[in-house]
Design a protein around this motif. Sequence first.
Motif, PDB file in Angstrom:
ATOM      1  N   ALA A   1      -2.416   3.408   0.426  1.00 33.72           N
ATOM      2  CA  ALA A   1      -2.394   4.286  -0.751  1.00 33.72           C
ATOM      3  C   ALA A   1      -3.728   5.006  -0.912  1.00 33.72           C
ATOM      4  O   ALA A   1      -3.759   6.176  -1.291  1.00 33.72           O
ATOM      5  CB  ALA A   1      -2.060   3.486  -2.002  1.00 33.72           C
ATOM      6  N   ALA A   2      -4.829   4.329  -0.611  1.00 34.17           N
ATOM      7  CA  ALA A   2      -6.136   4.972  -0.707  1.00 34.17           C
ATOM      8  C   ALA A   2      -6.299   6.050   0.357  1.00 34.17           C
ATOM      9  O   ALA A   2      -6.922   7.077   0.128  1.00 34.17           O
ATOM     10  CB  ALA A   2      -7.245   3.935  -0.576  1.00 34.17           C
ATOM     11  N   GLN A   3      -5.699   5.836   1.518  1.00 35.36           N
ATOM     12  CA  GLN A   3      -5.858   6.769   2.620  1.00 35.36           C
ATOM     13  C   GLN A   3      -4.872   7.930   2.546  1.00 35.36           C
ATOM     14  O   GLN A   3      -5.248   9.077   2.761  1.00 35.36           O
ATOM     15  CB  GLN A   3      -5.690   6.025   3.944  1.00 35.36           C
ATOM     16  N   PHE A   4      -3.607   7.659   2.229  1.00 34.80           N
ATOM     17  CA  PHE A   4      -2.570   8.687   2.279  1.00 34.80           C
ATOM     18  C   PHE A   4      -2.029   9.071   0.907  1.00 34.80           C
ATOM     19  O   PHE A   4      -1.218   9.987   0.812  1.00 34.80           O
ATOM     20  CB  PHE A   4      -1.390   8.213   3.141  1.00 34.80           C
ATOM     21  N   GLY A   5      -2.396   8.360  -0.129  1.00 36.97           N
ATOM     22  CA  GLY A   5      -1.872   8.625  -1.464  1.00 36.97           C
ATOM     23  C   GLY A   5      -0.754   7.654  -1.803  1.00 36.97           C
ATOM     24  O   GLY A   5      -0.010   7.207  -0.929  1.00 36.97           O
ATOM     25  N   GLU A   6      -0.652   7.362  -3.091  1.00 36.49           N
ATOM     26  CA  GLU A   6       0.338   6.382  -3.531  1.00 36.49           C
ATOM     27  C   GLU A   6       1.763   6.829  -3.241  1.00 36.49           C
ATOM     28  O   GLU A   6       2.617   6.021  -2.896  1.00 36.49           O
ATOM     29  CB  GLU A   6       0.188   6.131  -5.027  1.00 36.49           C
ATOM     30  N   GLU A   7       2.020   8.131  -3.381  1.00 34.87           N
ATOM     31  CA  GLU A   7       3.375   8.617  -3.178  1.00 34.87           C
ATOM     32  C   GLU A   7       3.811   8.543  -1.718  1.00 34.87           C
ATOM     33  O   GLU A   7       5.002   8.543  -1.424  1.00 34.87           O
ATOM     34  CB  GLU A   7       3.508  10.056  -3.699  1.00 34.87           C
ATOM     35  N   ASN A   8       2.867   8.455  -0.785  1.00 32.35           N
ATOM     36  CA  ASN A   8       3.203   8.399   0.633  1.00 32.35           C
ATOM     37  C   ASN A   8       3.192   6.993   1.204  1.00 32.35           C
ATOM     38  O   ASN A   8       3.499   6.800   2.377  1.00 32.35           O
ATOM     39  CB  ASN A   8       2.228   9.284   1.421  1.00 32.35           C
ATOM     40  N   ALA A   9       2.841   6.003   0.401  1.00 34.30           N
ATOM     41  CA  ALA A   9       2.766   4.626   0.906  1.00 34.30           C
ATOM     42  C   ALA A   9       4.139   4.123   1.349  1.00 34.30           C
ATOM     43  O   ALA A   9       4.270   3.506   2.408  1.00 34.30           O
ATOM     44  CB  ALA A   9       2.174   3.698  -0.148  1.00 34.30           C
ATOM     45  N   ALA A  10       5.169   4.399   0.556  1.00 32.56           N
ATOM     46  CA  ALA A  10       6.510   3.934   0.920  1.00 32.56           C
ATOM     47  C   ALA A  10       6.976   4.586   2.218  1.00 32.56           C
ATOM     48  O   ALA A  10       7.572   3.925   3.076  1.00 32.56           O
ATOM     49  CB  ALA A  10       7.491   4.225  -0.207  1.00 32.56           C
ATOM     50  N   LEU A  11       6.694   5.879   2.392  1.00 36.98           N
ATOM     51  CA  LEU A  11       7.068   6.571   3.626  1.00 36.98           C
ATOM     52  C   LEU A  11       6.329   5.975   4.821  1.00 36.98           C
ATOM     53  O   LEU A  11       6.920   5.768   5.881  1.00 36.98           O
ATOM     54  CB  LEU A  11       6.774   8.065   3.510  1.00 36.98           C
ATOM     55  N   TYR A  12       5.051   5.689   4.639  1.00 39.83           N
ATOM     56  CA  TYR A  12       4.275   5.087   5.719  1.00 39.83           C
ATOM     57  C   TYR A  12       4.892   3.766   6.171  1.00 39.83           C
ATOM     58  O   TYR A  12       5.079   3.529   7.359  1.00 39.83           O
ATOM     59  CB  TYR A  12       2.826   4.856   5.265  1.00 39.83           C
TER      60      TYR A  12
END
Length: 193
Positions: A87-98
């Motif tokens: 979440a710190a690296q890609f953003g909270e909204e992209n954590a699930a996608l990652y």
Amino acid sequence: MGPKRERALSAEGQSLYRELGVEKGASPAQIRAAYRRLALQHHPDKNAGSAAATARFQALSRAHAVLSDARSRRLYDRYGSEGLRVAAQFGEENAALYFALASPAGRALLLLCGLLTGCWCGCCCCCGCCCHCCCRCCGAWTPTPPEGEPAPAPAPSPQDLEAELRAEAEGAPPSHCPTVSRQPAGTAPPAPL
């Protein structure tokens, strides 16, 4: 407890709770009370010169910072400390996608798309098909503007850009700039510098 077990606890989202000595379902008030009690006990000012107390105090502060913030706590509960890093690296909204793409099923999907389309960057999975990605560049899939809106101006050709650069180098104004041949009536000439 060995480092492997601590890593497993961190991946499950439990080591910060253990750090503060509370259960995973603890209320914010319970987390705050546990933090205050332990922080007072391990505060560097009370344990002057103790590196272990300082390290423990920093770990308690980090655990409290994560667990007292609702968003961070939700991420931590779902993905563990790895979720906080992502979440710190890609953003909270992209954590699930990652995590979806990093899962075995996500990797299999990327591999399948790569084998079927020849596109290995993964954009085909996001757009729907490789043809859409590739043909959009040549204009075959370019969306049409809604009715009533003017079509976007076409991009200038390389020849037009080169002609403008040559004209600028020679001191002539670019072709898209209007030239004023005479001074408009009622205006004073510009003052010299």
